[in-house]
Design a protein around this motif. Structure first.
Motif, PDB file in Angstrom:
ATOM      1  N   THR A 397       0.810  -1.218   0.000  1.00  0.00           N
ATOM      2  CA  THR A 397       0.000   0.000   0.000  1.00  0.00           C
ATOM      3  C   THR A 397       0.842   1.267   0.000  1.00  0.00           C
ATOM      4  O   THR A 397       0.554   2.202  -0.769  1.00  0.00           O
ATOM      5  N   PRO A 398       1.917   1.353   0.837  1.00  0.00           N
ATOM      6  CA  PRO A 398       2.760   2.553   0.764  1.00  0.00           C
ATOM      7  C   PRO A 398       3.364   2.786  -0.619  1.00  0.00           C
ATOM      8  O   PRO A 398       3.458   3.940  -1.075  1.00  0.00           O
ATOM      9  N   LEU A 399       3.775   1.720  -1.313  1.00  0.00           N
ATOM     10  CA  LEU A 399       4.349   1.873  -2.645  1.00  0.00           C
ATOM     11  C   LEU A 399       3.289   2.334  -3.648  1.00  0.00           C
ATOM     12  O   LEU A 399       3.562   3.183  -4.512  1.00  0.00           O
ATOM     13  N   LEU A 400       2.087   1.780  -3.547  1.00  0.00           N
ATOM     14  CA  LEU A 400       1.007   2.217  -4.429  1.00  0.00           C
ATOM     15  C   LEU A 400       0.712   3.706  -4.217  1.00  0.00           C
ATOM     16  O   LEU A 400       0.549   4.466  -5.177  1.00  0.00           O
ATOM     17  N   ASP A 401       0.651   4.102  -2.938  1.00  0.00           N
ATOM     18  CA  ASP A 401       0.381   5.516  -2.633  1.00  0.00           C
ATOM     19  C   ASP A 401       1.507   6.416  -3.152  1.00  0.00           C
ATOM     20  O   ASP A 401       1.254   7.491  -3.699  1.00  0.00           O
ATOM     21  N   LYS A 402       2.750   5.963  -2.981  1.00  0.00           N
ATOM     22  CA  LYS A 402       3.897   6.758  -3.413  1.00  0.00           C
ATOM     23  C   LYS A 402       3.914   6.946  -4.923  1.00  0.00           C
ATOM     24  O   LYS A 402       4.248   8.025  -5.435  1.00  0.00           O
ATOM     25  N   LEU A 403       3.532   5.890  -5.639  1.00  0.00           N
ATOM     26  CA  LEU A 403       3.540   5.952  -7.097  1.00  0.00           C
ATOM     27  C   LEU A 403       2.262   6.587  -7.650  1.00  0.00           C
ATOM     28  O   LEU A 403       2.201   6.935  -8.834  1.00  0.00           O
ATOM     29  N   GLY A 404       1.241   6.693  -6.811  1.00  0.00           N
ATOM     30  CA  GLY A 404       0.009   7.337  -7.245  1.00  0.00           C
ATOM     31  C   GLY A 404      -0.875   6.468  -8.111  1.00  0.00           C
ATOM     32  O   GLY A 404      -1.564   6.969  -9.014  1.00  0.00           O
ATOM     33  N   ILE A 405      -0.888   5.146  -7.853  1.00  0.00           N
ATOM     34  CA  ILE A 405      -1.793   4.257  -8.581  1.00  0.00           C
ATOM     35  C   ILE A 405      -2.620   3.460  -7.581  1.00  0.00           C
ATOM     36  O   ILE A 405      -2.196   3.228  -6.439  1.00  0.00           O
ATOM     37  N   SER A 406      -3.794   3.038  -7.989  1.00  0.00           N
ATOM     38  CA  SER A 406      -4.692   2.292  -7.121  1.00  0.00           C
ATOM     39  C   SER A 406      -4.471   0.798  -7.298  1.00  0.00           C
ATOM     40  O   SER A 406      -3.898   0.347  -8.293  1.00  0.00           O
ATOM     41  N   SER A 407      -4.949   0.017  -6.327  1.00  0.00           N
ATOM     42  CA  SER A 407      -4.841  -1.436  -6.454  1.00  0.00           C
ATOM     43  C   SER A 407      -5.670  -1.929  -7.630  1.00  0.00           C
ATOM     44  O   SER A 407      -5.330  -2.924  -8.273  1.00  0.00           O
ATOM     45  N   GLU A 408      -6.761  -1.229  -7.943  1.00  0.00           N
ATOM     46  CA  GLU A 408      -7.568  -1.596  -9.103  1.00  0.00           C
ATOM     47  C   GLU A 408      -6.773  -1.405 -10.391  1.00  0.00           C
ATOM     48  O   GLU A 408      -6.788  -2.269 -11.286  1.00  0.00           O
ATOM     49  N   GLN A 409      -6.047  -0.306 -10.492  1.00  0.00           N
ATOM     50  CA  GLN A 409      -5.193  -0.083 -11.661  1.00  0.00           C
ATOM     51  C   GLN A 409      -4.083  -1.131 -11.724  1.00  0.00           C
ATOM     52  O   GLN A 409      -3.775  -1.662 -12.797  1.00  0.00           O
ATOM     53  N   LEU A 410      -3.500  -1.421 -10.577  1.00  0.00           N
ATOM     54  CA  LEU A 410      -2.416  -2.406 -10.540  1.00  0.00           C
ATOM     55  C   LEU A 410      -2.890  -3.761 -11.037  1.00  0.00           C
ATOM     56  O   LEU A 410      -2.202  -4.425 -11.822  1.00  0.00           O
ATOM     57  N   TYR A 411      -4.065  -4.171 -10.601  1.00  0.00           N
ATOM     58  CA  TYR A 411      -4.611  -5.458 -11.035  1.00  0.00           C
ATOM     59  C   TYR A 411      -4.747  -5.516 -12.554  1.00  0.00           C
ATOM     60  O   TYR A 411      -4.339  -6.494 -13.196  1.00  0.00           O
ATOM     61  N   ALA A 412      -5.304  -4.455 -13.133  1.00  0.00           N
ATOM     62  CA  ALA A 412      -5.474  -4.413 -14.589  1.00  0.00           C
ATOM     63  C   ALA A 412      -4.119  -4.449 -15.300  1.00  0.00           C
ATOM     64  O   ALA A 412      -3.956  -5.127 -16.327  1.00  0.00           O
ATOM     65  N   LEU A 413      -3.128  -3.739 -14.757  1.00  0.00           N
ATOM     66  CA  LEU A 413      -1.791  -3.742 -15.354  1.00  0.00           C
ATOM     67  C   LEU A 413      -1.147  -5.119 -15.237  1.00  0.00           C
ATOM     68  O   LEU A 413      -0.446  -5.565 -16.158  1.00  0.00           O
ATOM     69  N   GLN A 414      -1.369  -5.802 -14.109  1.00  0.00           N
ATOM     70  CA  GLN A 414      -0.829  -7.149 -13.937  1.00  0.00           C
ATOM     71  C   GLN A 414      -1.349  -8.096 -15.009  1.00  0.00           C
ATOM     72  O   GLN A 414      -0.582  -8.837 -15.634  1.00  0.00           O
ATOM     73  N   VAL A 415      -2.660  -8.123 -15.200  1.00  0.00           N
ATOM     74  CA  VAL A 415      -3.247  -9.023 -16.183  1.00  0.00           C
ATOM     75  C   VAL A 415      -2.696  -8.729 -17.570  1.00  0.00           C
ATOM     76  O   VAL A 415      -2.356  -9.639 -18.337  1.00  0.00           O
TER      77      VAL A 415
END
Length: 429
Positions: A397-415
């Motif tokens: 969560t701290p890394l997501l906040d630092k980079l300014g992306i949401s977990s929802e965005q991360l999931y889509a990028l992962q797939v």
């Protein structure tokens, strides 16, 4: 046989988890030749803090229920997918949302085995689902009850003596089961399990650098690294073409890669000069990085899984960069490079300092690779964090906040990264 699934509405059985609520960990499972056999998939709750098994399994259940949205083939490619299931998931009808020919149901060690569970597992096995028993450390009563129905036994070797590993292996082999060693963290552990007839291996032992004194790069690897250095120093394309032509196998590999659908080129490329002009420096640099894995010593173990992991990292970092800095192609290219280079110490058996020195990378890339600093270091640590399947990562969560992306965005990028990596890896093996 009667259907033993619980007759409860899907909405009641599955909490309303959505992509924004979890992230996906995907860990390779290799066979005895260290080729990819399957992936274990784990859906972790996106909230910070220690892993919450209940939340993780709720997220898994939700993904099963929305399998069409997930797109299983986008996540596991042509491989099998191992998915953790508890009693609630086993007994619920939504388990049939999973494609039975593509998944292995991994029954957790916490499941209390009673007559209803045994009957349900019999029903699922008869329907065509493969069954694995997870985290086996001893011949417990629960294991004995399900053993006749299991195809694969997963033995958690962490903290287990070599003698205990060998003893369990013998007993389950005598029962006619396939054995999977999990949490294999060193080459020595892998070799020990290999010697005792284990069939499959899980853990990031293959991605850990084993520094070998006197190890030398192959001629093709040296040629590729020399070309990458030429590109970085803005050498003429004609000079780069001459360098590629000096290694026939390198030229053929490059043409095969750029003609693959995953390259995104709309016309067939028939010559190296054509490829260089059409793709440009950044794309050629990208494919040379990938070729370092594909052209590695064919006798070296786990080159193919390293290729898959490296291309996934590279593409994920590139997509993160494109998300936080739209239109900044330079940043996206650098992010891809950091992801690809991050596993070259494991590929070559050389210290990362030596890899960085030979490639003459810029300071931002150097700092990201050597000490995880800077924005590229943050991206790399995020990618490494979500690769961990055994423990939750408090930095997520701290890394997501630092980079300014949401977990929802991360999931889509992962797939998206998984899908691209699987296409690229299949095109070079």
């Amino acid at each position: 046989m009667a259907n033993l699934a619980r007759d409860i509405p899907l909405e009641a059985a599955v909490p309303p988890y959505r992509a924004r609520d979890f992230f996906l960990a995907r860990q390779p499972i290799l066979d005895r030749r260290q080729e990819l056999f399957a992936y274990e998939l784990l859906f972790r709750a996106a909230a910070a803090g220690p892993a919450n098994v209940t939340n993780d399994l709720s997220a898994t259940a939700s993904v099963i229920a929305h399998a069409a949205e997930l797109g299983m083939s986008n996540v596991i490619g042509s491989s099998l997918g191992f998915i953790n299931v508890n009693a609630e998931v086993l007994l619920s009808d939504f388990i049939h949302f999973l494609p039975k020919d593509r998944v292995v149901l991994e029954i957790l060690e916490t499941v209390e085995v009673d007559e209803r569970i045994i009957a349900r597992v019999e029903e699922l096995a008869a329907a065509g689902f493969a069954i694995a028993l997870d985290d086996v450390v001893a011949e417990s009563p629960n294991v004995q009850k399900l053993l006749p129905l299991a195809d694969i036994i997963k033995v958690d070797i962490s903290g287990m003596s070599d003698e205990h590993v060998a003893s369990l292996g013998r007993k389950f082999k005598q029962a006619g089961k396939r054995l999977l060693a999990e949490k294999v963290e060193t080459q020595e552990q892998f070799q020990h399990c290999l010697d005792h007839e284990f069939d499959y291996f899980q853990g990031y032992y293959f991605a850990r650098p084993t520094i070998l004194a006197g190890r030398r790069l192959t001629p093709s690897q040296i040629a590729i690294m020399r070309l990458m250095t030429q590109l970085a120093s803005n050498a003429e394309l004609s000079a780069i073409e001459r360098g590629i032509k000096q290694d026939a196998s390198l030229g053929m590999s490059l043409l095969r890669l750029v003609n693959a659908p995953s390259a995104g080129v709309t016309e067939q490329i028939h010559s190296l000069g054509h490829a260089l002009k059409l793709l440009g420096r950044q794309q050629i640099h990208r494919w040379l990085q990938i070729l370092l894995y594909a052209e590695s010593d064919k006798s070296r173990c786990a080159a193919s899984p390293l290729l898959a992991l490296a291309t996934t990292r590279g593409r994920l970092l590139e997509l993160i960069a494109e998300t936080i800095r739209p239109g900044d192609t330079g940043m996206a290219g650098t992010a891809f490079t950091v992801g690809i280079l991050s596993l070259m110490d494991a590929l070559f058996g050389l210290p990362m300092e030596e890899i960085v020195r030979q490639l003459s990378v810029d300071d931002e890339v150097r700092h990201a690779l050597l000490d995880g600093s800077g924005i590229y270091g943050d991206m790399l640590r995020l990618a490494q964090c979500i690769e961990k399947i055994d423990n939750a990562c408090p930095q997520l969560t701290p890394l997501l906040d630092k980079l300014g992306i949401s977990s929802e965005q991360l999931y889509a990028l992962q797939v998206s990264a998984f899908e691209w990596s699987d296409a690229v890896s299949g095109g070079v093996n």
